[in-house]
Design an enzyme around this catalytic site. Structure first.
Site, PDB file in Angstrom:
ATOM      1  CG  ASN A   9      17.766 -13.438 -13.726  1.00  9.58           C
ATOM      2  OD1 ASN A   9      17.659 -12.332 -14.246  1.00  9.58           O
ATOM      3  ND2 ASN A   9      18.326 -14.466 -14.340  1.00  9.58           N
ATOM      4  CE  LYS A  11      15.664 -16.510 -15.994  1.00  6.07           C
ATOM      5  NZ  LYS A  11      15.538 -17.914 -16.415  1.00  6.07           N
ATOM      6  CG  HIS A  98      21.310 -17.113 -16.076  1.00  7.32           C
ATOM      7  ND1 HIS A  98      20.631 -17.805 -17.057  1.00  7.32           N
ATOM      8  CD2 HIS A  98      20.542 -17.163 -14.957  1.00  7.32           C
ATOM      9  CE1 HIS A  98      19.497 -18.261 -16.546  1.00  7.32           C
ATOM     10  NE2 HIS A  98      19.417 -17.895 -15.287  1.00  7.32           N
ATOM     11  CD  GLU A 100      17.727 -17.671 -19.324  1.00  7.03           C
ATOM     12  OE1 GLU A 100      16.785 -18.355 -18.874  1.00  7.03           O
ATOM     13  OE2 GLU A 100      17.847 -16.446 -19.128  1.00  7.03           O
ATOM     14  CD  GLU A 170      20.228 -20.160 -11.987  1.00  4.63           C
ATOM     15  OE1 GLU A 170      19.095 -19.760 -11.697  1.00  4.63           O
ATOM     16  OE2 GLU A 170      20.877 -19.706 -12.943  1.00  4.63           O
ATOM     17  N   GLY A 176      13.128 -23.020 -15.194  1.00  2.67           N
ATOM     18  CA  GLY A 176      11.928 -22.713 -15.951  1.00  2.67           C
ATOM     19  C   GLY A 176      11.172 -23.936 -16.442  1.00  2.67           C
ATOM     20  CB  SER A 215      11.815 -24.924 -10.655  1.00  3.86           C
ATOM     21  OG  SER A 215      11.809 -24.784 -12.059  1.00  3.86           O
TER      22      SER A 215
END
Length: 253
Positions: A9, A11, A98, A100, A170, A176, A215
């Site tokens: 991904n 992003k 996701h 985000e 996730e 991240g 990660s």
């Protein structure tokens, strides 16, 4: 036998030219997996690079994903992209749900469910993301949070439709941050996810690919991917470098 799928991904990263370059580099790095049917490779580029990305990976093992979609065929939805538009240029996967999108854009489980159905109606595969915040884990609410996301996000899908859906777990506290769930913690949650999928879709649950995201890197990929219910990865930062991403793919061999 479930397929192991390693997806990147990107992003909001990579211009068109950068996309073409890294995809060409990646094709060279992973030539050895061509013809291995139980491993898939997917790259989620920005919308602006999708068309060139599809052309660049033609006749290779790599498939292209969009990072989002709007669940309508067409209309007055300024700035949005429809599933028909993605299908028309050769996109095969769409990343949905996701964290985000959930956190920054306030996407609900029911809205994500609409998107999943729209993607499936155009014969593309959703990569359906779920995961808990750190406070959920510390409060012992992981199973509760995950169950709600799975049941509401996948509501009213048939077992046959689920065969085209990839689930990506996730833990949000590991995205991240450099923090990674231990293989044991990741496996425990993946097992819980598969139990919910079994409750919803019966024996089809055994066929559903469940990726780990958060990660995953070349130095921990093999141990994570060796777990019984971890069937691949949804990779963020490490997918932006062809050598790092190819090392993760090769860890699945």
């Amino acid at each position: 036998m479930r397929k192991t799928i390693i997806a990147g991904n990107w992003k909001m990263n990579k211009t068109n030219n950068e996309t073409i370059q890294i995809l060409n580099d990646l094709k060279k790095e992973i030539k050895e997996i061509e013809g291995i049917s139980n491993i898939g490779v997917v790259i989620g580029t920005p919308f602006t690079a999708l068309s060139d990305a599809v052309k660049t990976v033609e006749n290779s093992v790599i498939k292209i994903a969009a990072q989002n979609v709007y669940p309508k065929e067409s209309g007055a939805y300024t700035g949005e992209i429809s599933p028909a538009m993605l299908k028309d240029i050769g996109v095969e996967y769409v990343i949905l749900g996701h964290s985000e999108r959930r956190d920054y854009f306030k996407e609900s489980n029911s809205f994500i469910n609409e998107k999943i159905k729209a993607v499936l109606s155009h014969n593309m595969s959703p990569i359906f993301c779920i995961g808990e915040h750190l406070e959920d884990r510390e409060a012992g609410k992981v199973k509760e949070v995950i169950t709600k996301q799975v049941k509401e996000g996948l509501a009213n899908l048939s077992a046959d439709e689920m065969k085209k859906v990839i689930v990506a777990y996730e833990p949000i506290w590991a995205i991240g941050t450099g923090k990674t769930a231990t293989p044991e913690i990741a496996q425990e949650t993946h097992e819980q996810i598969r139990e919910v999928l079994k409750e919803m879709f019966g024996e089809t649950s055994k066929e559903i690919t469940i990726q780990y995201g958060g990660s995953m890197k070349p130095n921990n990929a093999k141990e994570l991917l060796s777990q019984k219910d971890i069937d691949g990865g949804l990779i963020g930062g490490a997918s932006l470098n062809a050598k790092d991403f190819s090392a993760i793919i090769k860890a699945a061999l």
